[in-house]
Design a protein around this motif. Sequence first.
Motif, PDB file in Angstrom:
ATOM      1  N   LEU A 184      20.324  -0.431  45.707  1.00  0.00           N
ATOM      2  CA  LEU A 184      20.107   0.679  44.774  1.00  0.00           C
ATOM      3  C   LEU A 184      20.440   2.034  45.385  1.00  0.00           C
ATOM      4  CD1 LEU A 184      16.825  -0.457  42.977  1.00  0.00           C
ATOM      5  CD2 LEU A 184      19.141  -0.412  42.048  1.00  0.00           C
ATOM      6  N   LYS A 185      21.110   2.034  46.526  1.00  0.00           N
ATOM      7  CA  LYS A 185      21.510   3.302  47.121  1.00  0.00           C
ATOM      8  C   LYS A 185      22.397   4.071  46.144  1.00  0.00           C
ATOM      9  CE  LYS A 185      23.757   5.351  51.151  1.00  0.00           C
ATOM     10  NZ  LYS A 185      24.500   5.092  52.410  1.00  0.00           N
ATOM     11  N   LYS A 187      21.330   5.274  43.312  1.00  0.00           N
ATOM     12  CA  LYS A 187      20.736   5.176  41.975  1.00  0.00           C
ATOM     13  C   LYS A 187      19.439   5.979  41.918  1.00  0.00           C
ATOM     14  CE  LYS A 187      23.837   2.233  40.479  1.00  0.00           C
ATOM     15  NZ  LYS A 187      24.851   2.638  39.458  1.00  0.00           N
ATOM     16  N   ARG A 188      19.217   6.630  40.800  1.00  0.00           N
ATOM     17  CA  ARG A 188      17.999   7.427  40.588  1.00  0.00           C
ATOM     18  C   ARG A 188      17.146   6.696  39.551  1.00  0.00           C
ATOM     19  NH1 ARG A 188      16.075  12.836  40.892  1.00  0.00           N
ATOM     20  NH2 ARG A 188      15.079  13.597  38.980  1.00  0.00           N
ATOM     21  N   VAL A 189      15.903   6.427  39.913  1.00  0.00           N
ATOM     22  CA  VAL A 189      15.021   5.648  39.044  1.00  0.00           C
ATOM     23  C   VAL A 189      13.719   6.411  38.816  1.00  0.00           C
ATOM     24  CG1 VAL A 189      13.832   3.448  38.704  1.00  0.00           C
ATOM     25  CG2 VAL A 189      15.997   3.499  39.946  1.00  0.00           C
ATOM     26  N   ALA A 227      16.762   3.168  46.295  1.00  0.00           N
ATOM     27  CA  ALA A 227      16.793   4.058  45.143  1.00  0.00           C
ATOM     28  C   ALA A 227      16.135   5.400  45.452  1.00  0.00           C
ATOM     29  CB  ALA A 227      16.086   3.416  43.947  1.00  0.00           C
ATOM     30  N   ASP A 266      19.105   6.452  36.212  1.00  0.00           N
ATOM     31  CA  ASP A 266      19.816   5.199  35.986  1.00  0.00           C
ATOM     32  C   ASP A 266      18.914   4.127  35.395  1.00  0.00           C
ATOM     33  OD1 ASP A 266      22.561   5.699  37.244  1.00  0.00           O
ATOM     34  OD2 ASP A 266      21.199   6.335  38.846  1.00  0.00           O
ATOM     35  N   ALA A 393      17.886  -4.181  40.340  1.00  0.00           N
ATOM     36  CA  ALA A 393      19.098  -3.980  41.150  1.00  0.00           C
ATOM     37  C   ALA A 393      20.229  -4.876  40.674  1.00  0.00           C
ATOM     38  CB  ALA A 393      18.778  -4.254  42.623  1.00  0.00           C
ATOM     39  N   LEU A 396      21.629  -3.332  37.456  1.00  0.00           N
ATOM     40  CA  LEU A 396      22.336  -2.052  37.581  1.00  0.00           C
ATOM     41  C   LEU A 396      23.639  -2.160  38.381  1.00  0.00           C
ATOM     42  CD1 LEU A 396      19.443   0.510  38.185  1.00  0.00           C
ATOM     43  CD2 LEU A 396      20.623  -0.013  36.044  1.00  0.00           C
ATOM     44  N   VAL A 397      23.632  -3.011  39.395  1.00  0.00           N
ATOM     45  CA  VAL A 397      24.808  -3.058  40.276  1.00  0.00           C
ATOM     46  C   VAL A 397      25.501  -4.418  40.282  1.00  0.00           C
ATOM     47  CG1 VAL A 397      23.830  -1.288  41.758  1.00  0.00           C
ATOM     48  CG2 VAL A 397      23.450  -3.682  42.336  1.00  0.00           C
TER      49      VAL A 397
END
Length: 398
Positions: A184-185, A187-189, A227, A266, A393, A396-397
């Motif tokens: 999650l690097k 990514k903003r959660v 994240a 995100d 994760a 999202l990715v």
Amino acid sequence: MLASKRILLIIGGGIAAYKTLDLIRRLRERGAAVTPVLTGAAEEFVTPLSVSALAGEKVYRALFDLTDEAEMGHIQLSRSADLVVVAPATADLMGKMAAGLANDLASTLLMATDTPVLIAPAMNVRMWQHPATRRNHAQLAADGIRFIGPNEGDMACGEYGPGRMSEPLEIVAAIEAALGDGPLKGKRVLVTSGPTHEPIDPVRYIANRSSGAQGTAVARALAALGAEVVFVTGPADVPPPDGVEVVRVQSAREMDAAVDAALPVDAGVFAAAVADWRVASASDRKLKKSRDGLPVLEFAENPDILKRVSRMEAGRPPLVVGFAAETNDVIENATAKRLRKGCDWIVANDVSPATGIMGGSENAVILITGEGAEEWPRMSKEAVADRLARRIAETLVG
């Protein structure tokens, strides 16, 4: 993800040392090489043979071992790893680190290293809460030491509270994040957590029994995966996790405003137990008993934060996760809630008093998605958080 990474694992002397055997196995499953170091006290809990067998490498134990000094001195050993991990990090080890002491192999390695250090504290709850430990924690954080845990739960000594070492998978996630390999690097959660307090007057309020433990665990697990976490929390019983942006609120309307300020993100994880209603006109003075009878409280509906964010036409997070605390017909009610709110997932659980989940250390959830209902076994709230964070994760990715 951890392939070709070298971990120098310092095992401290505490009952939680047994968890490091599983930690070594989990790290090696992911391709990491583990060089273990045992303190003298650690050998009272795990044997060098078992640690070496799992790590597939020699165990280092003594500072003044001339053979080891000839083959690999403590300076080289301290700098050959990508990350130094201390698990369990006892109160004694933390104290040595904070004071800069170096009287055995473990403390000398920690003084000599120029690589990042991650520690997983583990100790009795009173020791963790002792002013000296709190000072050492603050000093180590200021020195750039990363922390994972401790968690709250039952202790081997029979007491309950913060001090349990984080579970192996939580530590693995923190290692991934510390090495910059977290999925999650970038990514903003957003995570909301805890109850809200709706004022009746300056001294009274309406609230619920949410402790904030599950939301806190989710925020910690997401941060461990790399994240950037914005943690909007009501007045929870548990402290917020380290390494996240904390926004403290009291009421539902304050939480609604804080959520708006945090967007865009995100993903949004709405674990807070937001009060559905508030007193329409809270008194600015304490309500007094009166011969005229009981005061009449008129209620107004609070903003539906989950529904509003889920149905945003612009700026909606790609993934919106809600929570549903139910006391009956859990799957049916949670499925209906997901459709009514418009969110992508609902994490549902049964919070009937008999389950002990509300305010407890464990959870048993059902993940409701567009594909159906997926029942998870009862486990610690930290384990639930880790599993949910990894599902997020994956979504999202990929």
